[in-house]
Design a protein around this motif. Structure first.
Motif, PDB file in Angstrom:
ATOM      1  N   LEU A   1      -6.459  14.890   4.674  1.00  0.00           N
ATOM      2  CA  LEU A   1      -6.586  13.988   5.804  1.00  0.00           C
ATOM      3  C   LEU A   1      -5.708  14.449   6.958  1.00  0.00           C
ATOM      4  O   LEU A   1      -6.094  14.389   8.126  1.00  0.00           O
TER       5      LEU A   1
ATOM      6  N   TYR B   1      -0.461   5.013  -0.322  1.00  0.00           N
ATOM      7  CA  TYR B   1      -0.981   6.176   0.375  1.00  0.00           C
ATOM      8  C   TYR B   1      -2.462   6.305   0.091  1.00  0.00           C
ATOM      9  O   TYR B   1      -2.950   5.839  -0.929  1.00  0.00           O
ATOM     10  N   THR B   2      -3.162   6.934   0.987  1.00  0.00           N
ATOM     11  CA  THR B   2      -4.579   7.167   0.792  1.00  0.00           C
ATOM     12  C   THR B   2      -4.847   8.667   0.734  1.00  0.00           C
ATOM     13  O   THR B   2      -4.421   9.407   1.615  1.00  0.00           O
TER      14      THR B   2
ATOM     15  N   TYR C   1      -1.764   1.816  -4.475  1.00  0.00           N
ATOM     16  CA  TYR C   1      -0.919   0.649  -4.231  1.00  0.00           C
ATOM     17  C   TYR C   1       0.253   0.639  -5.182  1.00  0.00           C
ATOM     18  O   TYR C   1       0.176   1.132  -6.311  1.00  0.00           O
TER      19      TYR C   1
ATOM     20  N   GLN D   1       0.834  -1.195   0.000  1.00  0.00           N
ATOM     21  CA  GLN D   1       0.000   0.000   0.000  1.00  0.00           C
ATOM     22  C   GLN D   1       0.869   1.246   0.000  1.00  0.00           C
ATOM     23  O   GLN D   1       1.888   1.294   0.676  1.00  0.00           O
TER      24      GLN D   1
ATOM     25  N   ALA E   1      -7.697  11.761   0.199  1.00  0.00           N
ATOM     26  CA  ALA E   1      -9.110  12.095   0.255  1.00  0.00           C
ATOM     27  C   ALA E   1      -9.349  13.325  -0.606  1.00  0.00           C
ATOM     28  O   ALA E   1      -8.697  14.352  -0.426  1.00  0.00           O
TER      29      ALA E   1
ATOM     30  N   ILE F   1      -7.226   4.998  -2.627  1.00  0.00           N
ATOM     31  CA  ILE F   1      -6.218   4.193  -1.955  1.00  0.00           C
ATOM     32  C   ILE F   1      -5.255   3.695  -3.018  1.00  0.00           C
ATOM     33  O   ILE F   1      -5.659   2.993  -3.942  1.00  0.00           O
TER      34      ILE F   1
ATOM     35  N   GLN G   1       0.930   9.036   7.795  1.00  0.00           N
ATOM     36  CA  GLN G   1      -0.114   8.055   7.537  1.00  0.00           C
ATOM     37  C   GLN G   1       0.426   6.649   7.743  1.00  0.00           C
ATOM     38  O   GLN G   1       1.559   6.353   7.375  1.00  0.00           O
TER      39      GLN G   1
END
Lengths: 319, 319
Positions: free
Chosen positions: B57, A80-81, A101, A78, A83, A99, B78
């Motif tokens: 975020l 980073y996420t 990957y 993964q 928003a 999200i 994060q």
DNA sequence: CCATCTTATGCTCAAGGAGAGTATAAATGG
DNA sequence: CCATTTATACTCTCCTTGAGCATAAGATGG
């Protein structure tokens, strides 16, 4: 699970419901060129809605990529996420969570009938390839532009600070080039409005820095992936995920160099690989070579079980 | 932005809408004890719905934590994003995405009227504290249980592989203890059904491994945070976020040891810190000391601007 | 005041790792 | 045979790192 810890909890957000997307940075290396899977004519990373029918995000991504390329993903991590405040800039549109990957795979042609294909990642970041020395665009275009941006700061102190940041992240003023600062460099260029994706937001003139732009923040996500991978190859044997089953040490070295964007010392590279017992001879020799034929090696999958692999730093050249 | 790359795109997921939660691992160190902020009597990490009124975020998390503790977050990073198949086990409940963060702060009492307070993180992971040597529970409880679990595998090969994994991750059979494998250890214990949170799922008997459980997967998230922080202090000067403005080198050392869960060589630690020019003398001396008074130091924030800080490995003792 | 305890701080040493260079081997195409 | 290209084996030196010794500067109890 979703407890609200505060007594003074702020009012629940209206429209807390969001959509979840997956964005993938799928990397392969062919002939010393690092490539990423792209869609839309190379202007976007593959992405799509997350399906909650899967057990986890990882399995969702794997299934999705395999359906798309017909080949399994070796290594997945993964990234980073993000928003977003809502798609397409509409503050009132549905909020979305992306999200991202990183996935490593062997290069393979994308199955017929798919829109996706492989693009060289240095098309998007020409200034990141230092294998043949510092790229011309760095000294000719980027450095002057950054200098101008630094000069545009309001106070002499701020000007100095700006330039210092630039010099550090881009290895200017005789500083060393740090290949891991991919994201920092991209964000600095963004801040200086030298990136098309940012230019629009700032209402600036057409940017002068080379490199193919991407949709939305996909180039930022790609930068995150490259940075992560460049850091990772130094302490985890993940390069092998990108190699064919059998390879020569030079091929392995070229792959590492392709990812790192800089050259390594050949003899020391071999010493490092061999002393860590990461590979074993297959017995066969490379066939189509130019000079003296090289032994073929394969990755010793056993090492992953033998020890908590910690090493695999790569011996970078200082020159 | 949310393009679907495949021609053979699978049908859009019904109920793609999800809820987004933030989960925070907030760390502070007091008197050589690493602490995390908890709620619900220490059985959960602070968490809450993400508010899309914020720009990102990170800013959302910062605002949220400051509202809760009254103190700003120094360092934020994060951690990981989890997707649940729906809360409370109902497959038909609303899907949720949990985005977890690691935050570093100076210890401060939580403001009055808040449910949250600080808990020592080794309460949740007693086996992770090796500052006074390997904890008794490792040899007396965990190792035998893991051995039993390994023995329970179906074939001798599988049994050996299982035990090898255990030995590597827990430093058994005279192997070195690797303090960074926090998450791997937790997941191994989970797999072996030695964790209450997992026990329920597997329908096993009461677990025997010590350590306070947490709601849902919060202890896994905490393990992720600890692992990340233990890795990070070795190459980024983040420890200073946890220190008061002025401190002695021993205090700094104790904080590092608290996080790493193991002791470091005093003289070498000082050498490392000083040669990296991370600190400068304040001129004052520590007051309430027992032995010879120590100089007080402060963190040189300038280093962050001077160079892309890469070093700060810590000299761990092998014994 | 002295002995002792505790922590602070300076310095040395040895082994191993990392960067860099030299030398030789084995193939190919003239 | 020679030049060229790549493979592979060593060597050398500097720096880092783990470890230990020695001394300094306070407090405390006799």
């Amino acid at each position: 699970m979703a407890r609200s810890p505060q007594k003074k909890s702020s009012a629940p957000v209206s429209g807390n419901a969001v959509t979840a997307d997956l964005v993938a940075v799928l990397v392969a290396v062919t002939d010393g060129t690092p490539k990423i899977m792209t869609i839309a004519g190379g202007s976007a990373l593959p992405s799509g809605p997350f399906e909650f029918t899967h057990r986890s995000l990882q399995t969702a991504l794997r299934a999705w990529v395999e359906a798309q390329t017909g080949h399994p993903l070796g290594y997945v991590e993964q990234l980073y996420t993000f928003a977003d405040r809502g798609r397409s800039g509409d503050a009132k549109g549905p909020h979305s969570v992306s999200i991202s990957y990183l996935g490593l795979t062997r290069e393979d042609k994308v199955g017929e009938g798919f829109e996706a294909h492989w693009s060289g990642w240095y098309d998007y970041f020409p200034w990141e390839d230092h294998r043949a020395g510092a790229p011309a665009c760095l000294a000719k275009i980027i450095a002057p532009q950054l200098k101008a941006w630094a000069k545009a700061a309001s106070s002499p102190t701020l000007q100095r600070e700006r330039w210092q940041r630039c010099a550090i992240t881009f290895g200017l003023d005789d500083r060393d080039w740090n290949e891991e600062l991919v994201l920092q460099r991209y964000e600095l260029l963004w801040e200086a409005s030298l990136i098309p994706e940012a230019g629009r937001a700032h209402g600036r003139e057409a940017p002068v820095v080379p490199g193919k732009p991407m949709t939305a923040d996909h180039r930022r996500i790609l930068a995150t992936g490259i940075a992560r991978l460049r850091a990772k190859i130094k302490y985890r044997p993940v390069v092998f995920e990108l190699m064919p089953a059998e390879f020569t040490l030079l091929q392995l070295q070229r792959s590492v160099e392709a990812l790192a964007g800089r050259l390594v010392h050949k003899q020391n590279f071999r010493r490092l690989i061999e002393q860590q017992e990461l590979v074993e001879e297959t017995g066969a020799m490379a066939a189509d070579t130019v000079g003296r034929p090289a032994k073929l090696f394969r990755f010793r999958h056993a090492v992953l079980a033998e020890r908590a692999v910690a090493g695999t730093k790569l011996p970078l050249s200082r020159t």
